[in-house]
Design an enzyme around this catalytic site. Structure first.
Site, mmCIF file in Angstrom:
data_model
loop_
_atom_site.group_PDB
_atom_site.id
_atom_site.type_symbol
_atom_site.label_atom_id
_atom_site.label_comp_id
_atom_site.label_asym_id
_atom_site.label_seq_id
_atom_site.Cartn_x
_atom_site.Cartn_y
_atom_site.Cartn_z
ATOM 1 N N GLU A 52 7.863 -42.442 61.858
ATOM 2 C CA GLU A 52 8.122 -40.996 61.923
ATOM 3 C C GLU A 52 9.025 -40.662 63.103
ATOM 4 O O GLU A 52 8.688 -40.995 64.241
ATOM 5 C CB GLU A 52 6.799 -40.231 62.025
ATOM 6 C CG GLU A 52 5.950 -40.364 60.767
ATOM 7 C CD GLU A 52 4.765 -39.408 60.735
ATOM 8 O OE1 GLU A 52 4.598 -38.613 61.691
ATOM 9 O OE2 GLU A 52 4.024 -39.436 59.746
ATOM 10 N N ALA A 111 -1.910 -37.701 54.361
ATOM 11 C CA ALA A 111 -2.973 -38.050 55.300
ATOM 12 C C ALA A 111 -2.407 -38.798 56.505
ATOM 13 O O ALA A 111 -2.144 -38.203 57.552
ATOM 14 C CB ALA A 111 -4.036 -38.885 54.587
ATOM 15 N N ARG A 112 -2.165 -40.090 56.350
ATOM 16 C CA ARG A 112 -1.590 -40.919 57.409
ATOM 17 C C ARG A 112 -0.670 -41.956 56.782
ATOM 18 O O ARG A 112 -1.001 -42.557 55.751
ATOM 19 C CB ARG A 112 -2.685 -41.622 58.219
ATOM 20 C CG ARG A 112 -3.452 -40.706 59.154
ATOM 21 C CD ARG A 112 -2.591 -40.282 60.340
ATOM 22 N NE ARG A 112 -3.294 -39.372 61.221
ATOM 23 C CZ ARG A 112 -2.797 -38.937 62.390
ATOM 24 N NH1 ARG A 112 -1.611 -39.329 62.780
ATOM 25 N NH2 ARG A 112 -3.481 -38.110 63.144
ATOM 26 N N HIS A 147 5.715 -33.959 58.175
ATOM 27 C CA HIS A 147 4.360 -33.956 58.744
ATOM 28 C C HIS A 147 3.912 -32.524 59.071
ATOM 29 O O HIS A 147 3.523 -32.211 60.193
ATOM 30 C CB HIS A 147 4.305 -34.835 60.001
ATOM 31 C CG HIS A 147 2.939 -35.393 60.276
ATOM 32 N ND1 HIS A 147 2.722 -36.639 60.817
ATOM 33 C CD2 HIS A 147 1.692 -34.876 60.076
ATOM 34 C CE1 HIS A 147 1.425 -36.860 60.958
ATOM 35 N NE2 HIS A 147 0.784 -35.793 60.509
#
Length: 348
Positions: free
Chosen positions: A286, A256-257, A305
């Site tokens: 990231e 998700a995050r 991602h």
């Protein structure tokens, strides 16, 4: 009416233009295109917005005379809105308009929309893939075999994986993605728990899942997958104290995050066996740095991602944003407004 299709190498300008022409027909008299560099170049902060691609200057030049822009990553900052007085509407083909300064858009009278659910099927399928890879050591076995090592020892009882059939799986967040994940898990034979304060418990039960509080979900689940939106309230929702509630050997998935999860306790939990496996598509930084502690931790599955990276997502994103542009041109209420007060102020 002049429209700018500011795409990139995922949601391409030609996809946006084709969707606009199908939606608007003859009303789409002039569509110009701009190609932004993402994902060949990472997105990041641009001006006063986050997760954007390209520069303010190239966007301002491309927007000359445009009344509508459909985009995924273009940086809509105060500087851009000030320099583009003809602009009336921005349709962002993402789950949230994080590349738009909403306060600036509102002050300049520009309506903004977004595209919730555009990547829900892709992200849900990817989450299931991460679960299976972590639970059954698929990526580890693949890497070892390619290095010439036959890991027959994974058949030892203590090294064996776990099945989704009969497992209790907890979903933290039960929006568009979580609902698809739950449906697939039920087909596998899992008992699905969901924790989401915004979900109607009766509706969740009607879907065949069990709504519970977060702490109960963590205590009961052998697999936990995160599907909540990242907000100030959900930042580090799963921290050291919450991780301690998980059963020994549980599998944790985050597609998700990165901000939902406190990554600091994870290496020690994996090395001790307290956490059985970890599958990640998102990170606190990231991309993760070379000295990231989880690089050396056991039983970790990682991806860069990619959960939403399907061709269908790109087409769906283009269609949703084009539909919003069509509503705006026809004077209809937007389906997914980010600043509805702008459109309300201009409606008769």
């Amino acid at each position: 009416m002049r429209i700018l299709a500011a795409g990139d190498h995922f949601v391409r300008p030609d996809l946006l233009s084709a969707a606009l022409r199908e939606e608007l027909g003859s009303a789409a008299q002039e569509i110009t295109e701009l190609t932004l560099p993402w994902p060949h170049e990472p997105f990041g902060p641009v001006g006063d917005v986050h997760e954007a691609s390209g520069t303010e200057e190239e966007l301002i030049e491309a927007l000359d005379g445009a009344e509508i822009c459909v985009t995924q990553m273009a940086p809509f900052t105060e500087k851009v809105f000030t320099a583009c007085p003809d602009l009336r509407m921005v349709a962002v083909s993402r789950g949230g308009p994080v590349n738009v300064d909403l306060a600036a858009a509102t002050s300049h009278g520009v309506a903004v929309s977004f595209a919730p659910g555009r990547n829900a099927p892709a992200a849900a399928e990817f989450a299931i893939g991460l679960m299976l890879a972590a639970m059954r050591r698929i990526t580890t076995a693949d890497a070892e075999l390619k290095r010439g090592k036959w890991r027959g020892d994974f058949y030892a009882y203590d090294e064996g994986g776990i099945e989704l059939d009969g497992a209790t799986v907890g979903l933290v967040g039960y929006g568009a993605i979580g609902r698809i994940v739950a449906r697939v898990l039920r087909a596998f034979g899992s008992h699905v728990l969901v924790a989401d304060p915004y979900t109607d418990p009766a509706a969740a039960r009607a879907d065949g899942v069990e709504p519970v509080e977060l702490d109960e979900l963590l205590r009961r689940s052998s697999v936990v997958s995160l599907h909540a939106r990242l907000t100030p309230e959900t930042h580090h929702l799963i921290d050291a104290a919450k991780l301690a509630l998980l059963p020994k050997g549980a599998v944790l998935v985050n597609s998700a995050r990165g901000g939902l999860l406190d990554y600091a306790p994870l290496p020690d939990l994996l090395k001790s066996g307290r956490l059985g496996a970890l599958a990640l598509d998102v990170y606190d930084i990231e991309p993760p740095p070379a000295d990231w502690p989880l690089h050396d931790a056991p039983n970790v599955v990682t991806a860069p991602h990619l959960a939403g990276a399907t061709q269908q997502t790109a087409h769906r994103a283009a269609a949703i944003t084009a539909a919003e542009a069509g509503r705006f041109v026809r004077g209809e209420k937007l389906a997914h407004p980010a600043n509805p007060e702008v459109q309300e102020a201009t409606r008769p």
